[in-house]
Motif scaffolding. Sequence first.
Motif, PDB file in Angstrom:
ATOM      1  N   ASP A  71      -4.870  35.367  13.794  1.00  0.00           N
ATOM      2  CA  ASP A  71      -3.439  35.421  14.135  1.00  0.00           C
ATOM      3  C   ASP A  71      -3.122  34.497  15.312  1.00  0.00           C
ATOM      4  N   ALA A  72      -4.116  34.316  16.188  1.00  0.00           N
ATOM      5  CA  ALA A  72      -3.943  33.446  17.372  1.00  0.00           C
ATOM      6  C   ALA A  72      -4.341  32.001  17.070  1.00  0.00           C
ATOM      7  N   GLY A  73      -4.676  31.701  15.791  1.00  0.00           N
ATOM      8  CA  GLY A  73      -4.990  30.323  15.407  1.00  0.00           C
ATOM      9  C   GLY A  73      -6.448  29.937  15.534  1.00  0.00           C
ATOM     10  N   VAL A  74      -7.337  30.925  15.705  1.00  0.00           N
ATOM     11  CA  VAL A  74      -8.779  30.642  15.796  1.00  0.00           C
ATOM     12  C   VAL A  74      -9.451  31.143  14.515  1.00  0.00           C
ATOM     13  N   PRO A  75      -9.869  30.224  13.614  1.00  0.00           N
ATOM     14  CA  PRO A  75     -10.557  30.656  12.394  1.00  0.00           C
ATOM     15  C   PRO A  75     -11.860  31.399  12.729  1.00  0.00           C
ATOM     16  N   VAL A  76     -12.194  32.396  11.925  1.00  0.00           N
ATOM     17  CA  VAL A  76     -13.431  33.164  12.134  1.00  0.00           C
ATOM     18  C   VAL A  76     -14.251  33.118  10.844  1.00  0.00           C
ATOM     19  N   VAL A  77     -15.514  32.651  10.969  1.00  0.00           N
ATOM     20  CA  VAL A  77     -16.432  32.622   9.832  1.00  0.00           C
ATOM     21  C   VAL A  77     -17.452  33.730  10.065  1.00  0.00           C
ATOM     22  N   VAL A  78     -17.612  34.627   9.105  1.00  0.00           N
ATOM     23  CA  VAL A  78     -18.551  35.746   9.266  1.00  0.00           C
ATOM     24  C   VAL A  78     -19.598  35.692   8.158  1.00  0.00           C
ATOM     25  N   GLY A  79     -20.861  35.687   8.554  1.00  0.00           N
ATOM     26  CA  GLY A  79     -21.960  35.793   7.597  1.00  0.00           C
ATOM     27  C   GLY A  79     -22.760  37.037   7.924  1.00  0.00           C
ATOM     28  N   SER A  80     -23.551  37.514   6.964  1.00  0.00           N
ATOM     29  CA  SER A  80     -24.334  38.715   7.270  1.00  0.00           C
ATOM     30  C   SER A  80     -25.624  38.773   6.470  1.00  0.00           C
ATOM     31  N   ASN A  81     -26.600  39.424   7.081  1.00  0.00           N
ATOM     32  CA  ASN A  81     -27.841  39.790   6.404  1.00  0.00           C
ATOM     33  C   ASN A  81     -27.705  41.274   6.113  1.00  0.00           C
ATOM     34  N   ASP A  82     -27.542  41.619   4.841  1.00  0.00           N
ATOM     35  CA  ASP A  82     -27.255  43.012   4.476  1.00  0.00           C
ATOM     36  C   ASP A  82     -28.508  43.794   4.062  1.00  0.00           C
ATOM     37  N   SER A  83     -29.687  43.207   4.324  1.00  0.00           N
ATOM     38  CA  SER A  83     -30.919  43.909   3.972  1.00  0.00           C
ATOM     39  C   SER A  83     -31.211  44.999   5.003  1.00  0.00           C
ATOM     40  N   ALA A  84     -32.266  45.750   4.770  1.00  0.00           N
ATOM     41  CA  ALA A  84     -32.601  46.868   5.667  1.00  0.00           C
ATOM     42  C   ALA A  84     -33.120  46.384   7.012  1.00  0.00           C
ATOM     43  N   GLN A  85     -33.758  45.207   7.016  1.00  0.00           N
ATOM     44  CA  GLN A  85     -34.409  44.714   8.241  1.00  0.00           C
ATOM     45  C   GLN A  85     -33.718  43.475   8.799  1.00  0.00           C
ATOM     46  N   PRO A  86     -33.525  43.422  10.140  1.00  0.00           N
ATOM     47  CA  PRO A  86     -32.993  42.194  10.746  1.00  0.00           C
ATOM     48  C   PRO A  86     -34.010  41.057  10.636  1.00  0.00           C
ATOM     49  N   ARG A  87     -33.531  39.827  10.517  1.00  0.00           N
ATOM     50  CA  ARG A  87     -34.404  38.661  10.428  1.00  0.00           C
ATOM     51  C   ARG A  87     -34.698  38.052  11.797  1.00  0.00           C
ATOM     52  N   GLY A  88     -33.999  38.492  12.839  1.00  0.00           N
ATOM     53  CA  GLY A  88     -34.293  38.009  14.192  1.00  0.00           C
ATOM     54  C   GLY A  88     -33.251  37.039  14.725  1.00  0.00           C
ATOM     55  N   VAL A  89     -33.312  36.851  16.051  1.00  0.00           N
ATOM     56  CA  VAL A  89     -32.282  36.071  16.749  1.00  0.00           C
ATOM     57  C   VAL A  89     -32.268  34.614  16.306  1.00  0.00           C
ATOM     58  N   GLY A  90     -33.449  34.008  16.136  1.00  0.00           N
ATOM     59  CA  GLY A  90     -33.510  32.606  15.730  1.00  0.00           C
ATOM     60  C   GLY A  90     -32.826  32.394  14.391  1.00  0.00           C
ATOM     61  N   GLU A 200     -37.721  32.015  20.859  1.00  0.00           N
ATOM     62  CA  GLU A 200     -37.097  30.895  20.136  1.00  0.00           C
ATOM     63  C   GLU A 200     -36.309  29.957  21.051  1.00  0.00           C
ATOM     64  N   ASP A 201     -35.713  30.515  22.131  1.00  0.00           N
ATOM     65  CA  ASP A 201     -34.950  29.647  23.039  1.00  0.00           C
ATOM     66  C   ASP A 201     -35.881  28.735  23.834  1.00  0.00           C
ATOM     67  N   LEU A 202     -37.015  29.275  24.308  1.00  0.00           N
ATOM     68  CA  LEU A 202     -37.980  28.465  25.071  1.00  0.00           C
ATOM     69  C   LEU A 202     -38.561  27.355  24.197  1.00  0.00           C
ATOM     70  N   LEU A 203     -38.916  27.682  22.959  1.00  0.00           N
ATOM     71  CA  LEU A 203     -39.498  26.683  22.054  1.00  0.00           C
ATOM     72  C   LEU A 203     -38.487  25.580  21.737  1.00  0.00           C
ATOM     73  N   PHE A 204     -37.226  25.956  21.537  1.00  0.00           N
ATOM     74  CA  PHE A 204     -36.194  24.946  21.289  1.00  0.00           C
ATOM     75  C   PHE A 204     -36.010  24.065  22.523  1.00  0.00           C
ATOM     76  N   PHE A 205     -35.990  24.697  23.700  1.00  0.00           N
ATOM     77  CA  PHE A 205     -35.806  23.970  24.962  1.00  0.00           C
ATOM     78  C   PHE A 205     -36.923  22.947  25.159  1.00  0.00           C
ATOM     79  N   TYR A 206     -38.162  23.344  24.891  1.00  0.00           N
ATOM     80  CA  TYR A 206     -39.287  22.410  25.020  1.00  0.00           C
ATOM     81  C   TYR A 206     -39.149  21.239  24.040  1.00  0.00           C
ATOM     82  N   LYS A 207     -38.762  21.533  22.786  1.00  0.00           N
ATOM     83  CA  LYS A 207     -38.578  20.456  21.796  1.00  0.00           C
ATOM     84  C   LYS A 207     -37.470  19.502  22.248  1.00  0.00           C
ATOM     85  N   HIS A 208     -36.407  20.079  22.792  1.00  0.00           N
ATOM     86  CA  HIS A 208     -35.278  19.301  23.311  1.00  0.00           C
ATOM     87  C   HIS A 208     -35.755  18.316  24.385  1.00  0.00           C
ATOM     88  N   LEU A 209     -36.578  18.792  25.314  1.00  0.00           N
ATOM     89  CA  LEU A 209     -37.093  17.928  26.381  1.00  0.00           C
ATOM     90  C   LEU A 209     -38.042  16.868  25.826  1.00  0.00           C
TER      91      LEU A 209
END
Length: 357
Positions: A71-90, A200-209
């Motif tokens: 309503d405020a002009g910001v599109p929202v895209v929502v995806g989901s993993n609907d299985s029983a187990q989370p796949r993790g932050v990465g 996952e954040d540390l590994l990405f950060f190292y690859k970035h460097l």
Amino acid sequence: MAEAERAAGSPPGAVQSVIVPVHNSECWLDECLKSVWEQDFKQTMELSIFNDASKDGSAEIIAKWKVKLEDAGVPVVVGSNDSAQPRGVGFAKNQAIIQSSGTYLCFLDSDDVMMPQRVRLQHEAAIQHPNSIIGCQVRREPPESTARYTRWINNLTEEQLLTQVFTSHGPTVIMPTWFCSREWFYHVGKFDEGGKGVPEDLLFFYKHLQKGGGVLRVNRCLLLYRYHPQAATHSVHEETIWNHRVKFLEDRVLSTWTSFTIWNAGKQGKKLYRSLSPANRKKVTAFCDVDEKKIAKGFYTFEESEERPKPKIPICHFREATPPFIICVKQDLTGGAFETNLSMLNLKEGRDYYHFN
């Protein structure tokens, strides 16, 4: 984009995508998404949320804010993993990025809150530095939690954002403050999707460097950064982080040195020595310390070694030691005594020494 294309169902690409992975976040999600709604960014912005198998009321909160934001002009895209187990932050972050369209990515954890200027100010910095991860200063909630860590995050100099990347604190700009271009993100590669226990954040950060990326910080407090027992950070074992750090130190620094001194003849210094590859252990000329008892022992014997005779590494006072140093002394814990000793030697960080604690 032409109106005809839009009518055909092809959404306009936003300048900015706010990336929010969600897993059982109902306690904080209202405040988090409200902070997206309150951004003062004037160009096109979208919110991309990936709900990773939440079992609480997160989906309902997302649905409510989707209506309000659109309503405020910001599109929202929502995806989901609907299985029983989370796949993790990465995995959740990667999915939120894949389904989004923005030229720039603003990462936001579902338990944190952005200040209204965050997207605007980091976007301005990112335009100037297209191959960099841009961070910001933070306010910790509750205020007394991780006080040393918060001081470290907020007070590193521009140079230290690159020289202090080997410390146990992890990335010198913390993941919930990251902001970068989509092009650069894909150049580095996606987040590790190993799930629980993977930094996952540390590994990405190292690859970035390793790919030559820069690290910058907007010197304004643009994020309320929450500390709580459910945070994903707590699922990563210290030993896992330690092993990644040692390997990164060996690749980035020790591979270019022919010899060095480990500053700390105690537990941490010896642990680092034992963790090194055989080739890098041979480069250690001495341990140094201020503790007279340790210095009086004269040397450290590497008992686990299969070499005969077993390696004996001299222990000396820091004033008698030869740089370069790998420093295994915790900063900001000795009432300034360690920092005074270090400054007395007139050394340059990033050339004569690196911190590894």
